[in-house]
Design an enzyme around this catalytic site. Structure first.
Site, PDB file in Angstrom:
ATOM      1  CG  ASP A 130       0.344   0.166   2.679  1.00 22.24           C
ATOM      2  OD1 ASP A 130       0.760  -0.797   2.933  1.00 22.24           O
ATOM      3  OD2 ASP A 130      -0.562   0.871   3.679  1.00 22.24           O
ATOM      4  CD  GLU A 131      -1.662   4.286   3.290  1.00 28.94           C
ATOM      5  OE1 GLU A 131      -2.371   5.114   2.971  1.00 28.94           O
ATOM      6  OE2 GLU A 131      -0.382   3.842   3.730  1.00 28.94           O
TER       7      GLU A 131
HETATM    8  C1  TNX Z   1      -3.964   3.694   5.486  1.00 23.81           C
HETATM    9  S1  TNX Z   1      -5.408   1.687   4.199  1.00 23.81           S
HETATM   10  C2  TNX Z   1      -2.946   2.643   6.230  1.00 23.81           C
HETATM   11  C3  TNX Z   1      -1.905   2.818   6.602  1.00 23.81           C
HETATM   12  C4  TNX Z   1      -2.656   4.099   8.243  1.00 23.81           C
HETATM   13  C5  TNX Z   1      -3.967   3.908   8.129  1.00 23.81           C
HETATM   14  C6  TNX Z   1      -4.559   4.482   8.982  1.00 23.81           C
HETATM   15  C7  TNX Z   1      -3.491   1.530   4.629  1.00 23.81           C
HETATM   16  C8  TNX Z   1      -3.149   0.014   4.012  1.00 23.81           C
HETATM   17  N1  TNX Z   1      -2.455   1.610   5.002  1.00 23.81           N
HETATM   18  O1  TNX Z   1      -0.837   2.683   7.095  1.00 23.81           O
HETATM   19  O2  TNX Z   1      -1.975   3.347   9.111  1.00 23.81           O
HETATM   20  O3  TNX Z   1      -4.320   4.080   6.581  1.00 23.81           O
HETATM   21  O4  TNX Z   1      -5.569   4.842   8.980  1.00 23.81           O
END
Ligand code: TNX
Length: 517
Positions: A331-332
């Site tokens: 993710d991200e």
């Molecule tokens: C998104 S959702 C993230 C996390 C954060 C979270 C906080 C996702 C796969 N990654 O790194 O902790 O939001 O709500």
């Protein structure tokens, strides 16, 4: 005369007490009114009533080791709640006055299926597998505890009848982020105990992130020596040794919960980049990080050392994780160009396969060339649900605006975040995974998982305050088919679980959406 009347009255009361003493008193609830969560598939009440005094022994049919362990634990449970000692019985033919645990292979195709029969002098828990028996025992335990906590008299009688039950979804999970803040082995065990009450069967550990590396890797000791030493806000952090981790895997397995390890790659890796300079493209170690901003870190995609690192980490963790999945995050990865990301994932997916695990990843993984067996974890906010989903993979629903336990309940919740909106108890319950994502074929849905990200969560009370009661609703969504679920009915049943949580000393959000009993 008045004195005489009084005497007659007392004699009458005494006689009534004598007569009713021969029969168990009426149970607090009939079987179909019992506020079970999750709601079982079918509840057939009978006119029989059983007093706990009528049960004297516990026996297993067959020498299955898992059944024997369950029998021992149930003996402890029974003593605690009824003050009565059950004896182990090795009588294999006579059910009389016994709780019987039995595996019956041919009664369902579903491995978690069970039947619970309560008659006037016996209790029978039959499962398709030992796991099925375990789920049935959890139903029986709710029956005992809730009857006791809501009974006005201090002896117990239970309603007779038969429950036939099995889950809707195979995967009913919780995720704990131990990277942003670290939680001890004892805390995790307590969380596992609570999850098992509600028939949750997967616990996903988010074991690494920018702020901390939480599992010992013997071939890469600096990951924990350096990367494990802090957390959000600058506290001391911590990590699980491989022995700790094995202990947790076993503790969870004894409660039929499978651990899913996650190492988040190639982003969310600042703790690793701070531990080993060579993982950085410029060869310089990063500083440790204790903030909460996401999306700034990436492993160096074009260095061979990166893949030696990934291989060692996945190999060592896979060796101590008997479950089928290895979660590679994904993710991200906002600073990894898409082409690099896909190249990295192709190699990482091959490494997961080499170590005999099924890959699991956050849904950003769809840009890579993923094998059909991949389990994708869908976390997007509702407005992103139109993103194309591959037709061949299984999908685990963790929709941020319905499943994220780190979202605040409402504007006065002090813990948590709210980027996906507030998540009150009704909203967390009152939805259907099958209709949430318009283009998704419901056969692709393996289940749902409730992540608890821990940027603002510092201790065990924080964990339970954000998880309970919302995760109880998620547990029911995973178990009970949506055609049998109604918010009003659920809200009524949940109202009887506050005392259960209090009895377990669990701090929870006693929302005014529920009329707590
Ligand atoms: C998104 S959702 C993230 C996390 C954060 C979270 C906080 C996702 C796969 N990654 O790194 O902790 O939001 O709500």
């Amino acid at each position: 005369m008045r004195h005489f009347q009084k005497k007659i009255f007392f004699i009458a009361v005494f006689m009534l007490m004598m007569i009713s003493g021969c029969n168990p008193p009426q149970p607090v609830f009939s079987l179909d009114e019992m506020p079970f969560i999750p709601l079982p598939l079918s509840l057939a009440p009978s006119h029989e009533v059983i007093s706990v005094d009528a049960i004297q022994s516990i026996r297993t049919v067959g020498a299955d080791e898992q059944l024997l362990l369950m029998a021992q634990n149930f003996k402890i449970f029974w003593k605690k709640h009824t003050e009565k000692e059950l004896i182990f019985s090795d009588n294999t033919t006579d059910n009389d006055h016994a709780v019987t645990l039995k595996i019956v292979n041919d009664f369902s195709t579903q491995h978690e299926a069970y039947k619970l029969k309560i008659a006037s002098d016996e209790i029978l828990v039959e499962g398709k597998t030992a796991e099925g028996v375990f789920r049935g025992l959890k139903t029986l335990e709710q029956l005992v505890v809730i009857s006791k906590l809501h009974g006005k008299i201090n002896f117990l009688s239970l309603p007779g009848g038969e429950i036939t039950d099995q889950p809707t979804y195979a995967y009913r999970g919780a995720m704990l982020d131990v990277a942003r803040h670290f939680f001890s082995v004892a805390d995790v065990k307590r969380y596992i105990d609570l999850l098992s009450i509600y028939k949750i069967n997967f616990l996903h550990f988010h074991l690494s992130d920018d702020q901390g590396w939480r599992i010992e890797i013997k071939s890469l000791p600096k990951l924990t020596e350096i990367g494990g030493q802090t957390e959000v806000g600058g506290g001391n952090g911590g990590f699980y040794t491989q022995e700790d981790f094995k202990e947790l895997v076993k503790y969870a397995a004894d409660r039929f919960i499978t651990i899913v390890p996650e190492i988040d790659l190639p982003g969310h890796t600042n703790a690793a980049l701070a531990s080993y300079a060579e993982l950085n493209c410029d060869g310089k170690a990063k500083a440790l990080y204790t903030g909460i901003k996401v999306g700034f870190s990436s492993l160096c995609i074009d260095k061979e050392v990166t893949y030696d690192f990934v291989d060692n980490v996945i190999r060592e963790i896979s060796e101590i994780s008997p479950g089928p999945y290895f979660h590679i995050g994904g993710d991200e990865s906002l600073v990894t160009p898409e082409e690099d990301y896909n190249r990295f994932m192709d190699r990482t997916l091959a490494i997961v396969k080499k170590h005999n695990k099924i890959p699991m990843g956050w849904y950003e993984l769809i840009t890579a060339d993923i094998p059909d067996e991949t389990l994708l974890q869908y976390w997007a906010k509702t407005e992103d649900f139109s993103k194309v989903i591959p037709k061949n993979t299984k999908i685990l629903i963790s929709a941020a605006s319905y499943n994220y336990l780190d979202m605040k309940y409402d504007s006065i919740t002090t813990l948590g975040l709210f980027w996906a909106g507030y998540l009150p108890v009704k909203k967390a319950y009152d939805w259907d995974p099958k209709t949430l994502i318009p283009d998704l074929d419901s056969k692709q849905i393996i289940g749902l998982e409730a992540p608890l990200w821990s940027e603002t969560i510092e201790d065990f009370d924080d964990i339970t305050y954000m998880a309970f009661p919302r995760i109880i609703g998620h547990a029911e969504i995973g178990w009970t088919d949506s055609s049998h679920r109604k918010w009003e009915d659920y809200a009524n049943r949940l109202s009887f679980h506050g005392r259960l949580l209090e009895a377990l000393k669990v701090k929870f959000y006693s929302t005014n959406e529920i009329n707590w009993k």
